[in-house]
Design an enzyme around this catalytic site. Sequence first.
Site, PDB file in Angstrom:
ATOM      1  N   SER A  53       0.337 -10.024  -0.308  1.00 32.22           N
ATOM      2  CA  SER A  53       0.188  -8.573  -0.310  1.00 32.22           C
ATOM      3  C   SER A  53       0.474  -7.887   1.020  1.00 32.22           C
ATOM      4  CB  SER A  53      -1.219  -8.190  -0.771  1.00 32.22           C
ATOM      5  OG  SER A  53      -2.193  -8.735   0.102  1.00 32.22           O
ATOM      6  N   LYS A  69       0.798  -1.228   0.000  1.00 30.09           N
ATOM      7  CA  LYS A  69       0.000   0.000   0.000  1.00 30.09           C
ATOM      8  C   LYS A  69       0.835   1.285   0.000  1.00 30.09           C
ATOM      9  CE  LYS A  69      -4.476  -1.185   0.246  1.00 30.09           C
ATOM     10  NZ  LYS A  69      -5.555  -0.581  -0.550  1.00 30.09           N
TER      11      LYS A  69
END
Length: 421
Positions: free
Chosen positions: A314, A59
């Site tokens: 992720s 992110k």
Amino acid sequence: MKKKLKGYFPSYKEVIRAKNVLKDIIYETPLQRNTLLSEKYKANVFLKREDLQIIRSYKIRGAYNKIKSLSQTELKKGIVCASAGNHAQGVAYSCHILKIPGKIYMPSTTPKQKVERVKMFGKEYVEIILIGDTFDAVSYEAMKDCRKNAKIFIHPFDDIKIIEGQATVGLEILEQSISNIDYVFIPIGGGGLVSGVGSHFKEFSPKTKIIGVEPQGAPSMSFSLKKGKVVELETIDRFIDGASVKKVGELNFNICNQILYDIKTVPEGKVCTTILDLYNLEAIVAEPAGALSIAALDFYSEKIKGKTIVCILSGGNNDITRTEEIRERSLLYEEKKHYFIVKFPQRAGALKEFVNNILGPKDDIAYFEYSKKTSKEEGPAVIGIELADKNEFSALLGRMKKYKVHFQYLNQNPDLFRVLI
């Protein structure tokens, strides 16, 4: 001839620009071949280790890329974001690096570990506001703040600069790979990562099949794709907090509608099993959203034999206080833990008889709640039994029937299960 994609897609020029913006503040995370997964699925399975990123999540790529695109005038006004955790960490880290004020709205249900990490990364430059139960409720409050105070909203996924930042994950994978990639498995929440990586692959590795992976309890992208437009879900399961949104982004939906080969929803319990396997077998700490792509491999086991696979791991921001819940969900999914209401005769030795007659040699009572009522002939107890082998369940039921145990099975009664357990 390459098929022309309609609408906005991140251009190679903009992805390279994002890479240059990010080069001094992120890691180029490794693309690692995983031996155990490769042997299990008879394929070449690689993990893109974004859990090793500076904030333990991809992110930061989109957040920093977006914030760096703002003018000094915009930055001085301050920025606002809404996030379940990882986007908030990326924004907080960016605020600290760039020395700008930020206000971060997070759901009150966000794991404490993620809240503490946001504080750690942002230091004195960020203010954290815990409000609401879902990302969507938090996003509403953050947007209201922006309108009222003329601040800039840093969207977690539905933004061109966010998508271009996330697309650098795809750029790295193709630069790091030494062979053609047959499948890429990518987790989907709002759609920022999959739209960025997927569009880059569509242009530079068009034969690669892009598989989006969603939580079964929050299938917002698959539901929207079926309807042909962005649709907001009424309710979601928030367990996989990093990928649980009621409504995906418009930009992301448009891209996914053109680049996804398939989309798979994975049960939360399966994700929990994957988290435990990664930790126990590989010493990899994966958060629920981070394990989504790997959890999907079981559902493609026949298709991926002999193929080269990339799973994007992720994120690795998992709160240790959630471990028992993760284990519980895994055992239930694997059919190794079963709950019953058992009516015991109100006499001495009844429980001992149950243990001796009903439990197998490797079965274990993992939960027991009972209150003796002397005025009754029978007293109900809630019992959780953990099996070493799920195939022993039918034998367990057989013994309960043989010895005329009065019971009610709770696993198939979700409403009663939630109340009692």
